[in-house]
Design an enzyme around this catalytic site. Sequence first.
Site, PDB file in Angstrom:
ATOM      1  N   ASP A 447      62.739  58.259  46.264  1.00  0.00           N
ATOM      2  CA  ASP A 447      61.762  58.513  45.198  1.00  0.00           C
ATOM      3  C   ASP A 447      61.886  59.775  44.725  1.00  0.00           C
ATOM      4  OD1 ASP A 447      59.694  58.624  43.654  1.00  0.00           O
ATOM      5  OD2 ASP A 447      58.235  57.524  44.806  1.00  0.00           O
ATOM      6  N   HIS A 448      62.337  59.979  43.581  1.00  0.00           N
ATOM      7  CA  HIS A 448      62.558  61.397  42.972  1.00  0.00           C
ATOM      8  C   HIS A 448      61.267  62.180  42.745  1.00  0.00           C
ATOM      9  CE1 HIS A 448      65.398  64.400  42.427  1.00  0.00           C
ATOM     10  NE2 HIS A 448      66.179  63.666  41.458  1.00  0.00           N
ATOM     11  N   ARG A 449      60.197  61.405  42.721  1.00  0.00           N
ATOM     12  CA  ARG A 449      58.950  62.423  42.712  1.00  0.00           C
ATOM     13  C   ARG A 449      58.752  62.960  43.935  1.00  0.00           C
ATOM     14  NH1 ARG A 449      54.707  57.530  41.577  1.00  0.00           N
ATOM     15  NH2 ARG A 449      55.999  56.921  43.587  1.00  0.00           N
TER      16      ARG A 449
END
Length: 477
Positions: A447-449
């Site tokens: 998850d790039h968040r």
Amino acid sequence: MTNAVRSLREFKMPDVGEGLTEAEILTWYVKPGDTVTDGQVVCEVETAKAAVELPIPFTGTVEALHFPEGATVDVGTVIIAVAVEGAAPAEAPAPAASASAAAPAAETEPERREVLVGYGPRTGTAQRRARRTAPAPAASAPAAVAPVAPAAPAPVAPVVPAQVSAPASAPAEDRPLAKPPVRKLAKDLGIDLRAVVPTGPGGVITREDVHAAAAPAPAPVVETPAVAPAAPVAAAPVELPTGSGDVRVPIKGVRKATAAAMVSSAFTAPHVTEFVQVDVTRTMKLVAKLKQSGELGAGVRVSPLLLVAKALLTAVKRHPEINAAWDEAAQEIVIKGAVNLGIAAATPRGLIVPNIKDAGAKTLSQLAISLGDLVDTARQGKTSPADMTGGSITITNVGVFGVDTGTPILNPGEAAILAFGAVRDMPWVHKGKVVPRQVTTLALSFDHRLVDGELGSKVLADIAAILEFPKRLITWG
């Protein structure tokens, strides 16, 4: 016996998981007029996470089944009414809510989660009746759903509600032998299991037997090789001879939950996937040595997945930020204290992801035992809803299907998932020469968040480094 009173008690559909809202009634094991005892299994239901058997929490005579088999029922809705005998109460306070002023309300029993049994072979001695194969009868109107009653609700006067009509039970020995997924397939295709010729061990009806019975003319059914995770029977394409027309199968149960979770994950978490090829020759040699020596313990199974799992856990220990979740409501990143390691497993009910609680605290031997227990439980269909919640990071072993790699989708609430591909003999530069080595491909989706490219790359590189030189499990662990 003058103080004895016959009262009606109602059993509501419990939340057999964590926050589930509905369940489908697969099979009733009792009918109106049957006597039931406290703890007796009365029906089997399927939720979005697992199939479980529901025990009745009191003793009495079945008055009514409020829903037929195949019905989807909201949690908290009354599904069965039982008349019980007991001492007359000193007083009978009015219920908090009822269907009408003239209709007395029924007592509500607390949930009995501690005795729920997972989907799979049954070991209990509860009385059961044969599954009905005739079209489901019209159900009586469910009783109004009222707030949960106090701990000591009062019995009420005898009530005989409308009942779901049911044919007389067949003798237990006449009941066709078939697993629940096969029974559901037969029901979806309109096949009477009593008319199906069984070919399985011990006279068990298989999926192929049902397909053969559904064919317009006797013909062998070609079995598709298992090269991908098995979907649940209720959602899998039904194999029928060419030209027989389309078959529509309801989307429900595990398939419905999986679809919703994957869509939510794919369109909520910005996925990034990185790949690396790694020489795992030393790891494969270590697996062979551990198998031969038995030093992890008698009967403990050792597999490449075990060392991949240990490598991932070691990488998480070195980079704990990867073991995290995104809390949208609180606008916080939650770095989890324990690593609950999920293992994606293909089962007859579909793809499920049970997890090993606090896997990071386990030794290699303990991890091997937990992994073996998880696989056995999943194959038997006994995985409980609790075992499929609370995961923090996952491994999917696509290599067992001969697949090199993939771009796995995150389980909702997790920051990363590792795909372990097939181990193949490949030409590889080793010590300055091109020689055959055992090579695999790893893919890490994150998850790039939560995880930027640097953190994701470091975690994947650490896993690869450990699998290339497994001695690092000692120096890094």
